[in-house]
Motif scaffolding. Structure first.
Motif, PDB file in Angstrom:
ATOM      1  N   VAL A 109      -3.822  -4.828 -16.223  1.00  0.00           N
ATOM      2  CA  VAL A 109      -2.651  -4.869 -15.338  1.00  0.00           C
ATOM      3  C   VAL A 109      -3.048  -5.345 -13.942  1.00  0.00           C
ATOM      4  O   VAL A 109      -2.374  -6.200 -13.341  1.00  0.00           O
ATOM      5  CB  VAL A 109      -1.987  -3.473 -15.255  1.00  0.00           C
ATOM      6  CG1 VAL A 109      -0.891  -3.456 -14.191  1.00  0.00           C
ATOM      7  CG2 VAL A 109      -1.408  -3.080 -16.609  1.00  0.00           C
ATOM      8  N   LEU A 110      -4.148  -4.808 -13.421  1.00  0.00           N
ATOM      9  CA  LEU A 110      -4.622  -5.206 -12.086  1.00  0.00           C
ATOM     10  C   LEU A 110      -4.955  -6.693 -12.059  1.00  0.00           C
ATOM     11  O   LEU A 110      -4.544  -7.417 -11.143  1.00  0.00           O
ATOM     12  CB  LEU A 110      -5.843  -4.375 -11.696  1.00  0.00           C
ATOM     13  CG  LEU A 110      -6.434  -4.655 -10.313  1.00  0.00           C
ATOM     14  CD1 LEU A 110      -5.435  -4.297  -9.217  1.00  0.00           C
ATOM     15  CD2 LEU A 110      -7.738  -3.874 -10.118  1.00  0.00           C
ATOM     16  N   ALA A 139       0.831  -1.210   0.000  1.00  0.00           N
ATOM     17  CA  ALA A 139       0.000   0.000   0.000  1.00  0.00           C
ATOM     18  C   ALA A 139       0.864   1.258   0.000  1.00  0.00           C
ATOM     19  O   ALA A 139       0.593   2.220  -0.739  1.00  0.00           O
ATOM     20  CB  ALA A 139      -0.928  -0.008   1.212  1.00  0.00           C
ATOM     21  N   PHE A 140       1.942   1.261   0.800  1.00  0.00           N
ATOM     22  CA  PHE A 140       2.817   2.432   0.848  1.00  0.00           C
ATOM     23  C   PHE A 140       3.673   2.546  -0.420  1.00  0.00           C
ATOM     24  O   PHE A 140       4.020   3.661  -0.836  1.00  0.00           O
ATOM     25  CB  PHE A 140       3.702   2.387   2.098  1.00  0.00           C
ATOM     26  CG  PHE A 140       3.078   3.046   3.289  1.00  0.00           C
ATOM     27  CD1 PHE A 140       3.414   4.337   3.645  1.00  0.00           C
ATOM     28  CD2 PHE A 140       2.115   2.383   4.040  1.00  0.00           C
ATOM     29  CE1 PHE A 140       2.828   4.960   4.730  1.00  0.00           C
ATOM     30  CE2 PHE A 140       1.512   2.990   5.137  1.00  0.00           C
ATOM     31  CZ  PHE A 140       1.866   4.288   5.482  1.00  0.00           C
ATOM     32  N   THR A 141       3.987   1.411  -1.031  1.00  0.00           N
ATOM     33  CA  THR A 141       4.666   1.452  -2.327  1.00  0.00           C
ATOM     34  C   THR A 141       3.758   2.104  -3.363  1.00  0.00           C
ATOM     35  O   THR A 141       4.208   2.902  -4.190  1.00  0.00           O
ATOM     36  CB  THR A 141       5.052   0.036  -2.787  1.00  0.00           C
ATOM     37  OG1 THR A 141       5.905  -0.554  -1.807  1.00  0.00           O
ATOM     38  CG2 THR A 141       5.781   0.074  -4.124  1.00  0.00           C
ATOM     39  N   MET A 142       2.470   1.773  -3.285  1.00  0.00           N
ATOM     40  CA  MET A 142       1.482   2.358  -4.193  1.00  0.00           C
ATOM     41  C   MET A 142       1.389   3.870  -3.987  1.00  0.00           C
ATOM     42  O   MET A 142       1.330   4.645  -4.939  1.00  0.00           O
ATOM     43  CB  MET A 142       0.118   1.704  -3.962  1.00  0.00           C
ATOM     44  CG  MET A 142      -0.958   2.105  -4.946  1.00  0.00           C
ATOM     45  SD  MET A 142      -2.405   1.010  -4.858  1.00  0.00           S
ATOM     46  CE  MET A 142      -2.886   1.232  -3.152  1.00  0.00           C
ATOM     47  N   VAL A 143       1.406   4.300  -2.717  1.00  0.00           N
ATOM     48  CA  VAL A 143       1.409   5.733  -2.416  1.00  0.00           C
ATOM     49  C   VAL A 143       2.668   6.389  -2.992  1.00  0.00           C
ATOM     50  O   VAL A 143       2.606   7.475  -3.587  1.00  0.00           O
ATOM     51  CB  VAL A 143       1.338   5.973  -0.889  1.00  0.00           C
ATOM     52  CG1 VAL A 143       1.551   7.453  -0.562  1.00  0.00           C
ATOM     53  CG2 VAL A 143      -0.007   5.507  -0.337  1.00  0.00           C
ATOM     54  N   GLY A 144       3.810   5.719  -2.830  1.00  0.00           N
ATOM     55  CA  GLY A 144       5.061   6.230  -3.381  1.00  0.00           C
ATOM     56  C   GLY A 144       5.019   6.338  -4.892  1.00  0.00           C
ATOM     57  O   GLY A 144       5.513   7.320  -5.477  1.00  0.00           O
ATOM     58  N   ASN A 145       4.409   5.331  -5.560  1.00  0.00           N
ATOM     59  CA  ASN A 145       4.262   5.384  -7.012  1.00  0.00           C
ATOM     60  C   ASN A 145       3.486   6.611  -7.452  1.00  0.00           C
ATOM     61  O   ASN A 145       3.905   7.352  -8.353  1.00  0.00           O
ATOM     62  CB  ASN A 145       3.536   4.132  -7.517  1.00  0.00           C
ATOM     63  CG  ASN A 145       4.311   2.847  -7.319  1.00  0.00           C
ATOM     64  OD1 ASN A 145       3.731   1.810  -7.020  1.00  0.00           O
ATOM     65  ND2 ASN A 145       5.621   2.898  -7.469  1.00  0.00           N
ATOM     66  N   GLY A 195       3.105   6.777 -12.981  1.00  0.00           N
ATOM     67  CA  GLY A 195       2.868   6.524 -11.556  1.00  0.00           C
ATOM     68  C   GLY A 195       1.615   5.711 -11.330  1.00  0.00           C
ATOM     69  O   GLY A 195       1.576   4.822 -10.464  1.00  0.00           O
ATOM     70  N   ILE A 196       0.584   5.996 -12.115  1.00  0.00           N
ATOM     71  CA  ILE A 196      -0.668   5.239 -11.987  1.00  0.00           C
ATOM     72  C   ILE A 196      -0.455   3.777 -12.372  1.00  0.00           C
ATOM     73  O   ILE A 196      -0.975   2.862 -11.712  1.00  0.00           O
ATOM     74  CB  ILE A 196      -1.771   5.880 -12.853  1.00  0.00           C
ATOM     75  CG1 ILE A 196      -2.174   7.243 -12.269  1.00  0.00           C
ATOM     76  CG2 ILE A 196      -2.995   4.973 -12.946  1.00  0.00           C
ATOM     77  CD1 ILE A 196      -3.133   8.024 -13.131  1.00  0.00           C
ATOM     78  N   VAL A 197       0.328   3.536 -13.440  1.00  0.00           N
ATOM     79  CA  VAL A 197       0.632   2.150 -13.849  1.00  0.00           C
ATOM     80  C   VAL A 197       1.313   1.411 -12.705  1.00  0.00           C
ATOM     81  O   VAL A 197       0.936   0.277 -12.361  1.00  0.00           O
ATOM     82  CB  VAL A 197       1.530   2.131 -15.104  1.00  0.00           C
ATOM     83  CG1 VAL A 197       2.019   0.705 -15.383  1.00  0.00           C
ATOM     84  CG2 VAL A 197       0.787   2.670 -16.314  1.00  0.00           C
ATOM     85  N   GLN A 198       2.301   2.055 -12.087  1.00  0.00           N
ATOM     86  CA  GLN A 198       3.018   1.419 -10.982  1.00  0.00           C
ATOM     87  C   GLN A 198       2.119   1.240  -9.755  1.00  0.00           C
ATOM     88  O   GLN A 198       2.234   0.253  -9.025  1.00  0.00           O
ATOM     89  CB  GLN A 198       4.256   2.243 -10.616  1.00  0.00           C
ATOM     90  CG  GLN A 198       5.287   2.363 -11.720  1.00  0.00           C
ATOM     91  CD  GLN A 198       5.812   1.021 -12.185  1.00  0.00           C
ATOM     92  OE1 GLN A 198       6.009   0.106 -11.389  1.00  0.00           O
ATOM     93  NE2 GLN A 198       6.023   0.891 -13.488  1.00  0.00           N
ATOM     94  N   SER A 199       1.208   2.195  -9.533  1.00  0.00           N
ATOM     95  CA  SER A 199       0.280   2.095  -8.395  1.00  0.00           C
ATOM     96  C   SER A 199      -0.670   0.917  -8.564  1.00  0.00           C
ATOM     97  O   SER A 199      -0.951   0.180  -7.612  1.00  0.00           O
ATOM     98  CB  SER A 199      -0.529   3.391  -8.249  1.00  0.00           C
ATOM     99  OG  SER A 199       0.291   4.472  -7.902  1.00  0.00           O
ATOM    100  N   SER A 240       1.182  -2.225  -7.815  1.00  0.00           N
ATOM    101  CA  SER A 240       1.309  -2.419  -6.365  1.00  0.00           C
ATOM    102  C   SER A 240      -0.011  -2.865  -5.754  1.00  0.00           C
ATOM    103  O   SER A 240      -0.031  -3.701  -4.842  1.00  0.00           O
ATOM    104  CB  SER A 240       1.783  -1.120  -5.706  1.00  0.00           C
ATOM    105  OG  SER A 240       3.063  -0.747  -6.175  1.00  0.00           O
ATOM    106  N   ALA A 241      -1.124  -2.327  -6.270  1.00  0.00           N
ATOM    107  CA  ALA A 241      -2.448  -2.729  -5.764  1.00  0.00           C
ATOM    108  C   ALA A 241      -2.707  -4.205  -6.054  1.00  0.00           C
ATOM    109  O   ALA A 241      -3.223  -4.945  -5.201  1.00  0.00           O
ATOM    110  CB  ALA A 241      -3.533  -1.861  -6.398  1.00  0.00           C
ATOM    111  N   GLY A 242      -2.345  -4.650  -7.260  1.00  0.00           N
ATOM    112  CA  GLY A 242      -2.518  -6.061  -7.601  1.00  0.00           C
ATOM    113  C   GLY A 242      -1.672  -6.967  -6.732  1.00  0.00           C
ATOM    114  O   GLY A 242      -2.125  -8.039  -6.297  1.00  0.00           O
ATOM    115  N   ARG A 243      -0.443  -6.519  -6.447  1.00  0.00           N
ATOM    116  CA  ARG A 243       0.432  -7.289  -5.563  1.00  0.00           C
ATOM    117  C   ARG A 243      -0.136  -7.382  -4.160  1.00  0.00           C
ATOM    118  O   ARG A 243       0.005  -8.406  -3.480  1.00  0.00           O
ATOM    119  CB  ARG A 243       1.810  -6.641  -5.520  1.00  0.00           C
ATOM    120  CG  ARG A 243       2.656  -6.888  -6.750  1.00  0.00           C
ATOM    121  CD  ARG A 243       3.933  -6.088  -6.714  1.00  0.00           C
ATOM    122  NE  ARG A 243       4.917  -6.571  -7.667  1.00  0.00           N
ATOM    123  CZ  ARG A 243       5.981  -5.902  -8.036  1.00  0.00           C
ATOM    124  NH1 ARG A 243       6.218  -4.703  -7.535  1.00  0.00           N
ATOM    125  NH2 ARG A 243       6.826  -6.415  -8.906  1.00  0.00           N
TER     126      ARG A 243
END
Length: 399
Positions: free
Chosen positions: A222-223, A57-63, A342-346, A349-352
């Motif tokens: 992606v998700l 979740a915090f990685t997603m915020v960072g993305n 950033g959205i792609v990376q977020s 991270s959400a899928g992970r």
């Protein structure tokens, strides 16, 4: 004709080196998270799962933050901020890796890494000496090469003590800080020049509605892909152990995954121009292979079935994942390219984060058979939606 490399904000070699360094550093830590929390810190597997979820979740915020700051603030300072957070986090992990210091620092590390990874992908949108698709392909290659290096080294270093793992991670991030500080200085100037160009022209100032729908549909793919991909990191290992297959056999599947990526990705990069011309087909085939890989697991009792499924999954991964960044970059407006990377990376991270939880719920309430069918259907429906929206957009343009 593409412009000379002198017009690139940084040399490509340093962009690819940055990707290789950060992914090597991260791979010293993330594979050990569950084992370290459960076996060394004596917390439950549920606690380990919660920590991994919060980390994602915090990685997603960072993305998301990395993409926003890259566009709206200064790219150079954005990268420095992210890598500084990661470097400080790993330094503190060397000194404090008990409970609760370890999970707290793991979360801050995720935040920093999220900013840096999005920043590196966003730099690809500023490169002029090569097509963006080529840069994204090589970034994906260096990402996986870093994971291979890191994972292999962990096996040799861990017997000397967990402190040495954290120390090595700190050294990698400290090295990355030096590289960013010295070699990424031209980012702000290139970004400012792009902003001036956007301000002087209305071209691509706003994303067409059809392009927004296309981006949204590929993000759903992606998700779905990452939700299913995470089953291999979590629930499929338990399934294989239940069939009396060893942990070593399971780990060999990831060796196969890494070897295929390292061997095949450069081949795709060589044919980048042709693949870029057939970008939609590449995405359709890639994500479809992702879904079909799980059909091979239905009724699987022999190890070869898992090897074949992993090979099909990896081929789908190689085709689809780097192409997503290219697809989104082609449709994003000039002023928001970092934001959309950033959205792609977020979404990744959400899928992970969601994958292990969703898989566990399906298994607990139904069975592994239902999980494999669910994964196949989820991915193929997302591909169908993506194809329908693309077809509609093409017909609308043709009118």
């Amino acid at each position: 004709m593409l412009k000379k490399h002198a017009l690139d904000p940084i040399k490509l070699i340093w962009l690819f080196a940055g990707s290789l360094i950060i992914n090597t550093g991260v791979s010293f830590i993330w594979p050990l998270t569950t084992i370290y929390i459960h076996n060394y810190l004596h917390e439950t597997l549920t606690i380990a799962g919660i920590v991994l979820f919060i980390n994602s979740a915090f990685t997603m915020v960072g993305n998301a933050l990395g993409g926003f700051l890259f566009d709206k603030w200064h790219p150079y300072q954005t990268l420095l901020t992210g890598v500084s957070i990661s470097t400080l986090s790993t330094f503190l992990l060397v000194l404090f890796h008990g409970w609760p210091a370890y999970p707290i620092l793991l979360i801050t590390l995720g935040l920093g890494n999220g900013i840096v990874v999005t920043g590196l992908n966003s730099i690809a949108t500023l490169i002029r000496s090569r097509n963006a698709s080529y840069v994204f392909n090589v970034l994906y290659f260096t990402q996986n090469l870093g994971l291979v290096f890191g994972s292999l080294m962990v096996g040799f270093i861990l017997p000397f003590g967990i402190t040495y793992i954290f120390l090595l991670a700190f050294i990698m991030f400290a090295f990355l800080s030096i590289v960013v500080f010295l070699e990424y200085r031209g980012l702000n100037q290139a970004h400012a020049a792009k902003g001036k160009k956007v301000a002087e022209s209305e071209y691509q100032e706003k994303i067409p509605y059809g392009a927004k729908k296309a981006i949204f549909s590929i993000l759903i793919c992606v998700l779905a892909a990452w939700i299913t991909y995470e089953q291999w990191n979590s629930n499929i290992s338990s399934y294989m152990l239940g069939l009396h297959m060893s942990v070593r056999l399971y780990s060999l599947l990831w060796t196969l995954n890494a070897v295929l990526i390292v061997l095949i990705q450069p081949l795709l990069t060589y044919f980048d121009d042709w693949l870029t011309q057939h970008l939609h087909g590449r995405l359709y085939i890639g994500f479809s292979l992702f879904g079909l890989a799980f059909l091979l697991l239905i009724g699987a009792n022999h190890y070869f079935s898992f090897v074949l499924a992993m090979a099909v999954l990896t081929c789908g991964e190689i085709l689809a994942f780097p192409a997503v960044s290219t697809f989104v970059n082609d449709r994003a407006s000039n002023k928001d390219k970092g934001k959309y990377q950033g959205i792609v990376q977020s979404v990744t991270s959400a899928g992970r984060a969601l994958g292990p939880l969703i898989g566990a719920l399906v298994i607990d309430n139904f069975s592994y058979l239902v999980l494999f069918i669910f994964c196949t259907v989820l991915v193929l429906i997302s591909v169908l939606l993506f194809a329908m929206i693309n077809t509609y957009n093409k017909k609308k343009i043709a009118k």
